[in-house]
Scaffold this active site. Structure first.
Site, mmCIF file in Angstrom:
data_model
loop_
_atom_site.group_PDB
_atom_site.id
_atom_site.type_symbol
_atom_site.label_atom_id
_atom_site.label_comp_id
_atom_site.label_asym_id
_atom_site.label_seq_id
_atom_site.Cartn_x
_atom_site.Cartn_y
_atom_site.Cartn_z
ATOM 1 N N TYR A 154 0.844 -1.211 0.000
ATOM 2 C CA TYR A 154 0.000 0.000 0.000
ATOM 3 C C TYR A 154 0.880 1.262 0.000
ATOM 4 O O TYR A 154 0.696 2.161 -0.829
ATOM 5 C CB TYR A 154 -0.931 -0.009 1.227
ATOM 6 C CG TYR A 154 -1.516 1.347 1.554
ATOM 7 C CD1 TYR A 154 -2.571 1.864 0.813
ATOM 8 C CD2 TYR A 154 -0.982 2.126 2.591
ATOM 9 C CE1 TYR A 154 -3.095 3.124 1.098
ATOM 10 C CE2 TYR A 154 -1.505 3.378 2.884
ATOM 11 C CZ TYR A 154 -2.559 3.877 2.137
ATOM 12 O OH TYR A 154 -3.059 5.123 2.407
HETATM 13 N N1 LIG Z 1 -9.040 8.312 6.140
HETATM 14 C C1 LIG Z 1 -7.798 8.504 6.539
HETATM 15 O O1 LIG Z 1 -7.543 8.655 7.764
HETATM 16 C C2 LIG Z 1 -6.673 8.542 5.525
HETATM 17 C C3 LIG Z 1 -5.348 8.486 5.969
HETATM 18 C C4 LIG Z 1 -4.321 8.498 5.031
HETATM 19 C C5 LIG Z 1 -4.625 8.613 3.674
HETATM 20 N N2 LIG Z 1 -5.927 8.687 3.278
HETATM 21 C C6 LIG Z 1 -6.211 8.785 1.832
HETATM 22 O O2 LIG Z 1 -7.310 9.668 1.601
HETATM 23 C C7 LIG Z 1 -8.145 9.169 0.548
HETATM 24 C C8 LIG Z 1 -9.584 8.972 1.048
HETATM 25 O O3 LIG Z 1 -9.571 8.171 2.232
HETATM 26 P P1 LIG Z 1 -10.881 7.450 2.771
HETATM 27 O O4 LIG Z 1 -10.571 7.009 4.150
HETATM 28 O O5 LIG Z 1 -12.080 8.296 2.492
HETATM 29 O O6 LIG Z 1 -10.906 6.156 1.799
HETATM 30 P P2 LIG Z 1 -11.999 4.988 1.749
HETATM 31 O O7 LIG Z 1 -13.008 5.118 2.814
HETATM 32 O O8 LIG Z 1 -11.222 3.697 1.681
HETATM 33 O O9 LIG Z 1 -12.739 5.268 0.345
HETATM 34 C C9 LIG Z 1 -12.048 5.090 -0.835
HETATM 35 C C10 LIG Z 1 -12.924 5.382 -2.025
HETATM 36 O O10 LIG Z 1 -12.229 4.837 -3.160
HETATM 37 C C11 LIG Z 1 -13.150 4.105 -3.947
HETATM 38 N N3 LIG Z 1 -12.503 2.989 -4.633
HETATM 39 C C12 LIG Z 1 -11.823 1.955 -4.086
HETATM 40 N N4 LIG Z 1 -11.423 1.115 -5.059
HETATM 41 C C13 LIG Z 1 -11.879 1.627 -6.225
HETATM 42 C C14 LIG Z 1 -11.803 1.201 -7.574
HETATM 43 N N5 LIG Z 1 -11.190 0.061 -7.928
HETATM 44 N N6 LIG Z 1 -12.354 1.984 -8.525
HETATM 45 C C15 LIG Z 1 -13.003 3.114 -8.184
HETATM 46 N N7 LIG Z 1 -13.118 3.567 -6.925
HETATM 47 C C16 LIG Z 1 -12.564 2.820 -5.964
HETATM 48 C C17 LIG Z 1 -14.176 3.568 -2.955
HETATM 49 O O11 LIG Z 1 -15.362 3.287 -3.639
HETATM 50 P P3 LIG Z 1 -16.191 1.953 -3.349
HETATM 51 O O12 LIG Z 1 -16.562 2.001 -1.892
HETATM 52 O O13 LIG Z 1 -17.358 2.077 -4.262
HETATM 53 O O14 LIG Z 1 -15.287 0.797 -3.641
HETATM 54 C C18 LIG Z 1 -14.306 4.733 -1.971
HETATM 55 O O15 LIG Z 1 -15.272 5.648 -2.432
HETATM 56 C C19 LIG Z 1 -7.512 7.863 0.071
HETATM 57 O O16 LIG Z 1 -6.704 8.130 -1.053
HETATM 58 C C20 LIG Z 1 -6.668 7.430 1.268
HETATM 59 O O17 LIG Z 1 -5.567 6.624 0.904
HETATM 60 C C21 LIG Z 1 -6.954 8.640 4.172
#
Ligand SMILES: NC(=O)c1ccc[n+]([C@@H]2O[C@H](COP(=O)([O-])OP(=O)(O)OC[C@H]3O[C@@H](n4cnc5c(N)ncnc54)[C@H](OP(=O)(O)O)[C@@H]3O)[C@@H](O)[C@H]2O)c1
Length: 249
Positions: A154
Site C-alpha cells: 500500500y
Molecule cells: N481516512 C484517513 O484517515 C486517511 C489516511 C491516510 C490517507 N488517506 C487517503 O485519503 C483518501 C480517502 O480516504 P478514505 O478514508 O475516504 O478512503 P476509503 O473510505 O477507503 O474510500 C475510498 C474510495 O475509493 C473508492 N474505490 C476503491 N477502489 C476503487 C476502484 N477500484 N475503482 C473506483 N473507486 C474505488 C471507494 O469506492 P467503493 O466504496 O465504491 O469501492 C471509496 O469511495 C484515500 O486516497 C486514502 O488513501 C486517508
C-alpha cells in the site's frame, strides 16, 4: 462572485471523497464524481447536483469510456482530485496477490493516464499571466517515507503516486499545477476499537480525529494558490514531529 468551477473527484461514494463532493457542491461548483458501489450518500449527492459516473479505476480499460463520459458532460474541467484508494495489508496481498497490481493501477497508473488523457481530450485553456488553468491533486499518505509495518505494498504504491505527481507537474506546466496531500490520521473506521484509537491519537502532536473537512481545507488551498506545484502538503496533526522516522528529510 467567481464563476462555478468543474471538478472531477474519484471515489465519492463515502468518507473523504463524499465530503469533498458535498463541500464543492455547497460552494456552487459543478462536481463530477466516480464511484464503484451505489450508496445512500451517493444518492444524496446526486440530489444536490452531483454528476456520478460508475467506473472501476483498478481496470486499465476504465479510462477511455470515463474520459468520453466526462468530455460529453462538460467542455470545462478546472480540477481533478485523485482520491479513490484501497489499503490492503501485506497479509491481504499475500492471500490475494492480484491486490498488488490493483494498488498500483488505482493509485498510480490510472491517475497518471486519466490526467494525461483528459489533458488531450479536454485541454485546459492557455495559462493566464503565467497562471495554470487546471489543478490536479493526489491523495497519498503521511507514512510513505517512513514506511509502516504490515503495509509495504500500500505505502509503496502511494510513494509511487507522489513521484508520479512531481513528474506530471513537470510534464503539464504551465497549463496545469499538480500537487499531493499526504494525510495522517483523518477519519477512524467504525470498527476501530477504543484502544486502537487511543494508541493512534497518541502518535500525533495534536491528538484529535481531524475529520474530512481538513482535507477539503487542504484541497481548497492547493486549488487557490497559483504558485504551488510539485508539492506535497502534509496534513498529519504533527505525526512527523513526534515520530521523526516519518519525516521526508
Ligand atoms: N481516512 C484517513 O484517515 C486517511 C489516511 C491516510 C490517507 N488517506 C487517503 O485519503 C483518501 C480517502 O480516504 P478514505 O478514508 O475516504 O478512503 P476509503 O473510505 O477507503 O474510500 C475510498 C474510495 O475509493 C473508492 N474505490 C476503491 N477502489 C476503487 C476502484 N477500484 N475503482 C473506483 N473507486 C474505488 C471507494 O469506492 P467503493 O466504496 O465504491 O469501492 C471509496 O469511495 C484515500 O486516497 C486514502 O488513501 C486517508
Amino acid at each position: 462572485m467567481s464563476a462555478p468551477r468543474t471538478l472531477l473527484i474519484t471515489g465519492i461514494s463515502r468518507r473523504i471523497g463524499a465530503h469533498l463532493a458535498e463541500h464543492y457542491l455547497a460552494l456552487g461548483d459543478r462536481v463530477i464524481g466516480t464511484y464503484r458501489h451505489e450508496t445512500e450518500t451517493l444518492q444524496a449527492l446526486r440530489a444536490r447536483g452531483l454528476h456520478a459516473i460508475r467506473a472501476d479505476l483498478a481496470l486499465p480499460d476504465s479510462i477511455p469510456p470515463l474520459v468520453e463520459a466526462i468530455a460529453t458532460h462538460t467542455p470545462r474541467l478546472d480540477a481533478i482530485v485523485h482520491n479513490a484508494s484501497i489499503w490492503p495489508s501485506d497479509a491481504d496481498c499475500a492471500r490475494d496477490p492480484g491486490l498488488i497490481a490493483q494498488l498500483y493501477q488505482l493509485h498510480v497508473t490510472t491517475p497518471v493516464n486519466l490526467t494525461l488523457a483528459l489533458h488531450q481530450r479536454l485541454p485546459p485553456p492557455e495559462p493566464v499571466n503565467g497562471r495554470a488553468t487546471r489543478s490536479v491533486v493526489f491523495l497519498t499518505d503521511a507514512k510513505v517515507s517512513a514506511g509502516n509495518l504490515g503495509f509495504i505494498h500500500y505505502l509503496a504504491s502511494k510513494a509511487a503516486a507522489e513521484s508520479a505527481m512531481r513528474s506530471l507537474a513537470l510534464t503539464l506546466a504551465p497549463h496545469t499545477r499538480v500537487n499531493a496531500i499526504a494525510p495522517g490520521l483523518i477519519l477512524f473506521h467504525p470498527q476501530d476499537h477504543a484502544e486502537k484509537r487511543a494508541a493512534r491519537l497518541a502518535m500525533n502532536l495534536l491528538p484529535f480525529e481531524p475529520g474530512a473537512s481538513v482535507i477539503a481545507d487542504s484541497v481548497d488551498y492547493l486549488l487557490q494558490c497559483p504558485a504551488v506545484t510539485g508539492t506535497t502538503l502534509r496534513v498529519d496533526a504533527g505525526l512527523q514531529l513526534l515520530n521523526p522516522s516519518v519525516r521526508d528529510d
